[in-house]
Motif scaffolding. Structure first.
Motif, PDB file in Angstrom:
ATOM      1  N   ASP A  61      -4.518  28.575 -36.739  1.00  0.00           N
ATOM      2  CA  ASP A  61      -5.316  27.261 -36.586  1.00  0.00           C
ATOM      3  C   ASP A  61      -6.665  27.149 -36.789  1.00  0.00           C
ATOM      4  O   ASP A  61      -7.732  26.640 -37.176  1.00  0.00           O
ATOM      5  CB  ASP A  61      -4.630  25.882 -35.277  1.00  0.00           C
ATOM      6  N   ALA A  62      -7.111  28.281 -35.153  1.00  0.00           N
ATOM      7  CA  ALA A  62      -8.370  28.517 -35.743  1.00  0.00           C
ATOM      8  C   ALA A  62      -9.387  28.957 -36.651  1.00  0.00           C
ATOM      9  O   ALA A  62     -10.122  28.359 -36.791  1.00  0.00           O
ATOM     10  CB  ALA A  62      -8.600  28.997 -34.302  1.00  0.00           C
ATOM     11  N   LEU A  63      -8.350  29.236 -37.381  1.00  0.00           N
ATOM     12  CA  LEU A  63      -9.310  30.811 -38.332  1.00  0.00           C
ATOM     13  C   LEU A  63      -8.645  29.657 -39.524  1.00  0.00           C
ATOM     14  O   LEU A  63     -10.155  28.979 -40.331  1.00  0.00           O
ATOM     15  CB  LEU A  63      -7.943  31.169 -39.265  1.00  0.00           C
ATOM     16  N   PHE A  64      -8.298  28.879 -40.000  1.00  0.00           N
ATOM     17  CA  PHE A  64      -8.458  27.648 -40.670  1.00  0.00           C
ATOM     18  C   PHE A  64      -9.922  26.360 -40.266  1.00  0.00           C
ATOM     19  O   PHE A  64     -10.419  26.037 -41.430  1.00  0.00           O
ATOM     20  CB  PHE A  64      -7.628  27.043 -40.645  1.00  0.00           C
ATOM     21  N   ALA A  65      -9.240  26.323 -39.040  1.00  0.00           N
ATOM     22  CA  ALA A  65     -10.576  25.362 -38.341  1.00  0.00           C
ATOM     23  C   ALA A  65     -12.214  25.581 -38.754  1.00  0.00           C
ATOM     24  O   ALA A  65     -12.725  24.713 -38.624  1.00  0.00           O
ATOM     25  CB  ALA A  65     -10.412  25.122 -37.039  1.00  0.00           C
TER      26      ALA A  65
ATOM     27  N   VAL B 231      -9.320  31.962 -28.179  1.00  0.00           N
ATOM     28  CA  VAL B 231      -7.614  31.162 -28.398  1.00  0.00           C
ATOM     29  C   VAL B 231      -7.027  31.996 -27.932  1.00  0.00           C
ATOM     30  O   VAL B 231      -6.634  33.370 -28.809  1.00  0.00           O
ATOM     31  CB  VAL B 231      -8.531  30.729 -29.968  1.00  0.00           C
ATOM     32  N   THR B 232      -5.532  31.685 -27.760  1.00  0.00           N
ATOM     33  CA  THR B 232      -4.401  32.366 -28.058  1.00  0.00           C
ATOM     34  C   THR B 232      -3.278  31.235 -28.477  1.00  0.00           C
ATOM     35  O   THR B 232      -3.497  30.577 -28.939  1.00  0.00           O
ATOM     36  CB  THR B 232      -3.999  32.080 -26.352  1.00  0.00           C
TER      37      THR B 232
ATOM     38  N   ALA C  33     -11.670  38.209 -38.906  1.00  0.00           N
ATOM     39  CA  ALA C  33     -10.546  37.509 -38.504  1.00  0.00           C
ATOM     40  C   ALA C  33      -9.814  36.869 -40.015  1.00  0.00           C
ATOM     41  O   ALA C  33      -8.403  37.202 -39.635  1.00  0.00           O
ATOM     42  CB  ALA C  33     -11.172  35.149 -38.241  1.00  0.00           C
ATOM     43  N   THR C  34     -10.660  37.211 -40.688  1.00  0.00           N
ATOM     44  CA  THR C  34      -9.835  36.423 -42.497  1.00  0.00           C
ATOM     45  C   THR C  34      -8.819  37.606 -42.482  1.00  0.00           C
ATOM     46  O   THR C  34      -7.975  37.375 -43.077  1.00  0.00           O
ATOM     47  CB  THR C  34     -10.685  36.642 -43.446  1.00  0.00           C
ATOM     48  N   ALA C  35      -9.554  39.028 -42.035  1.00  0.00           N
ATOM     49  CA  ALA C  35      -8.350  39.864 -42.929  1.00  0.00           C
ATOM     50  C   ALA C  35      -6.668  40.167 -42.006  1.00  0.00           C
ATOM     51  O   ALA C  35      -6.076  40.727 -42.296  1.00  0.00           O
ATOM     52  CB  ALA C  35      -9.324  41.325 -42.506  1.00  0.00           C
ATOM     53  N   THR C  36      -6.779  39.567 -40.673  1.00  0.00           N
ATOM     54  CA  THR C  36      -5.723  39.812 -39.515  1.00  0.00           C
ATOM     55  C   THR C  36      -5.170  38.192 -39.140  1.00  0.00           C
ATOM     56  O   THR C  36      -3.911  37.950 -39.227  1.00  0.00           O
ATOM     57  CB  THR C  36      -6.591  40.169 -38.239  1.00  0.00           C
ATOM     58  N   GLY C  37      -5.722  37.842 -40.338  1.00  0.00           N
ATOM     59  CA  GLY C  37      -5.008  35.851 -40.684  1.00  0.00           C
ATOM     60  C   GLY C  37      -5.239  35.142 -39.163  1.00  0.00           C
ATOM     61  O   GLY C  37      -4.107  34.248 -39.130  1.00  0.00           O
ATOM     62  N   ALA C  38      -6.230  35.129 -38.106  1.00  0.00           N
ATOM     63  CA  ALA C  38      -6.242  35.267 -37.123  1.00  0.00           C
ATOM     64  C   ALA C  38      -7.173  34.899 -36.240  1.00  0.00           C
ATOM     65  O   ALA C  38      -7.939  36.063 -36.746  1.00  0.00           O
ATOM     66  CB  ALA C  38      -5.286  35.536 -35.974  1.00  0.00           C
ATOM     67  N   ALA C  39      -8.163  34.261 -35.832  1.00  0.00           N
ATOM     68  CA  ALA C  39      -8.769  33.549 -34.811  1.00  0.00           C
ATOM     69  C   ALA C  39      -9.238  33.626 -33.387  1.00  0.00           C
ATOM     70  O   ALA C  39      -8.230  33.271 -32.579  1.00  0.00           O
ATOM     71  CB  ALA C  39      -9.973  33.522 -35.672  1.00  0.00           C
ATOM     72  N   ASN C  40      -9.006  35.180 -33.106  1.00  0.00           N
ATOM     73  CA  ASN C  40      -8.916  34.055 -30.984  1.00  0.00           C
ATOM     74  C   ASN C  40     -10.530  34.083 -30.491  1.00  0.00           C
ATOM     75  O   ASN C  40     -10.542  33.765 -29.364  1.00  0.00           O
ATOM     76  CB  ASN C  40      -8.526  35.949 -30.070  1.00  0.00           C
TER      77      ASN C  40
ATOM     78  N   ARG D 252     -22.445  27.766 -34.454  1.00  0.00           N
ATOM     79  CA  ARG D 252     -24.153  28.861 -34.985  1.00  0.00           C
ATOM     80  C   ARG D 252     -24.161  28.857 -35.754  1.00  0.00           C
ATOM     81  O   ARG D 252     -24.470  27.916 -36.366  1.00  0.00           O
ATOM     82  CB  ARG D 252     -23.497  30.017 -34.829  1.00  0.00           C
ATOM     83  N   ASP D 253     -25.917  27.454 -34.983  1.00  0.00           N
ATOM     84  CA  ASP D 253     -26.417  26.163 -36.138  1.00  0.00           C
ATOM     85  C   ASP D 253     -25.776  25.973 -36.263  1.00  0.00           C
ATOM     86  O   ASP D 253     -25.625  25.169 -37.677  1.00  0.00           O
ATOM     87  CB  ASP D 253     -26.909  27.493 -37.070  1.00  0.00           C
ATOM     88  N   GLY D 254     -24.620  24.795 -35.594  1.00  0.00           N
ATOM     89  CA  GLY D 254     -24.075  23.541 -35.761  1.00  0.00           C
ATOM     90  C   GLY D 254     -23.072  23.903 -36.481  1.00  0.00           C
ATOM     91  O   GLY D 254     -22.111  23.416 -36.802  1.00  0.00           O
ATOM     92  N   LYS D 255     -22.383  25.826 -37.264  1.00  0.00           N
ATOM     93  CA  LYS D 255     -21.499  25.786 -37.758  1.00  0.00           C
ATOM     94  C   LYS D 255     -20.146  26.548 -36.567  1.00  0.00           C
ATOM     95  O   LYS D 255     -20.354  26.937 -35.419  1.00  0.00           O
ATOM     96  CB  LYS D 255     -21.187  26.692 -38.726  1.00  0.00           C
ATOM     97  N   LEU D 256     -18.916  26.057 -37.084  1.00  0.00           N
ATOM     98  CA  LEU D 256     -18.019  26.777 -36.200  1.00  0.00           C
ATOM     99  C   LEU D 256     -17.044  28.259 -37.061  1.00  0.00           C
ATOM    100  O   LEU D 256     -17.135  28.370 -37.886  1.00  0.00           O
ATOM    101  CB  LEU D 256     -17.065  25.862 -36.258  1.00  0.00           C
ATOM    102  N   VAL D 257     -17.817  29.552 -35.948  1.00  0.00           N
ATOM    103  CA  VAL D 257     -17.493  30.569 -35.965  1.00  0.00           C
ATOM    104  C   VAL D 257     -15.715  31.174 -35.812  1.00  0.00           C
ATOM    105  O   VAL D 257     -16.245  31.391 -35.185  1.00  0.00           O
ATOM    106  CB  VAL D 257     -18.336  31.260 -36.274  1.00  0.00           C
ATOM    107  N   ALA D 258     -15.709  31.911 -36.778  1.00  0.00           N
ATOM    108  CA  ALA D 258     -13.900  32.512 -36.616  1.00  0.00           C
ATOM    109  C   ALA D 258     -13.503  34.095 -35.799  1.00  0.00           C
ATOM    110  O   ALA D 258     -15.077  34.602 -36.975  1.00  0.00           O
ATOM    111  CB  ALA D 258     -13.156  31.991 -36.741  1.00  0.00           C
TER     112      ALA D 258
END
Length: 268
Positions: free
Chosen positions: A72-76, A65-66, A84-91, A96-102
């Motif tokens: 948005d990716a972090l919140f989704a 994600v850029t 990802a939580t500490a930086t406030g952003a996901a790239n 994984r097992d049906g869950k979206l991992v950021a």
């Protein structure tokens, strides 16, 4: 969209300039993995529908994600990683097992590149998401002599408190009197004004990292090289974060013994 061939991609807006497909396809070819890596333009307005579509596609392995979608990716995500939580952003987003991992592989990339350097005094330019990743990487490396220089002094002050920096921020164009300098802003990118900053007070064994990956070298890195300083460009960061992403997307470590060939291809 359903595909018989497993694939991952990089998403954002704009996206045509991305070198990520070339990097990942190079590694896929070397390892003879039957998969693809694409670039897909996704706007913020499209993002929710995009994720719903990809979640339903069994061939989808995830996406890098850029801009402008990292927040948005972090919140989704159903399950954001600590970085990802500490930086406030996901790239990076993976299933994984049906869950979206950021995840955020930018932090590990910067940490790897900075680890061999002297980190006793470092100035970070900027106060956005890239600066947050830099600050977390420096914290993980145990660097205590870190200072922010920024235009948004209120936001920069908040970052100084959050990351426990020893002093408050200084104005963006303050003198650079540290051993290390990191540009965590888009300044110097193609189409954006360059950085006009004085490097003359940096020591001869100093170093400069510029996260901008186009053009190369950036005006800042050219000025640093003219002074004989060690330089690290944004392409190094891009490849390093891609390496962390590749393993999570395709389940194998990338062939880093081919880095010389990869960088020659990317810089051609």
């Amino acid at each position: 969209m359903t595909s018989a061939v497993p694939y991952a991609e990089v998403i954002g807006d704009p996206i045509v300039q991305s070198k990520s497909p070339a990097i990942h396809r190079f590694w896929l070819d070397v390892l003879e993995i039957k998969a693809d890596y694409r670039a897909t333009r996704v706007t913020r307005a499209d993002f929710k529908a995009y994720l719903a579509n990809r979640r339903a596609d069994p061939a989808w392995r995830g996406c890098n994600v850029t801009m402008p979608l990292k927040l948005d990716a972090l919140f989704a995500a159903d399950d954001p990683t600590d970085r990802a939580t500490a930086t406030g952003a996901a790239n990076l987003l993976t299933l994984r097992d049906g869950k979206l991992v950021a995840a955020n592989t930018d932090v590990g990339a910067v940490r790897n590149l900075l680890a061999p350097l002297a980190l006793d005094s470092v100035i970070v330019l900027g106060n956005g998401g890239a600066a947050r990743a830099i600050l977390l990487a420096l914290k993980l490396l145990g660097s205590v002599g870190v200072r922010l220089q920024a235009r948004d002094m209120a936001e920069a002050t908040s970052l100084c408190v959050e990351f426990g920096l020893g002093e408050g921020p200084r104005p963006f164009n303050s003198p650079i009197d540290s051993r290390g300098l990191i540009n965590a802003t888009p300044l110097g990118m193609a189409g954006i004004a360059p950085i006009h900053i004085d490097l003359s007070t940096m020591p001869a064994d100093g170093w400069v990292l510029d996260l901008v990956s186009a053009p190369l070298p950036t005006p800042l890195l050219s000025a640093a090289a003219a002074r004989g300083l060690t330089t690290i460009d944004g392409l190094c960061v891009l490849v390093e974060q891609a390496a962390g992403s590749f393993e999570l997307l395709f389940g194998q470590k990338p062939p880093r013994d081919r880095d010389a060939l990869l960088f020659a291809m990317l810089r051609a």
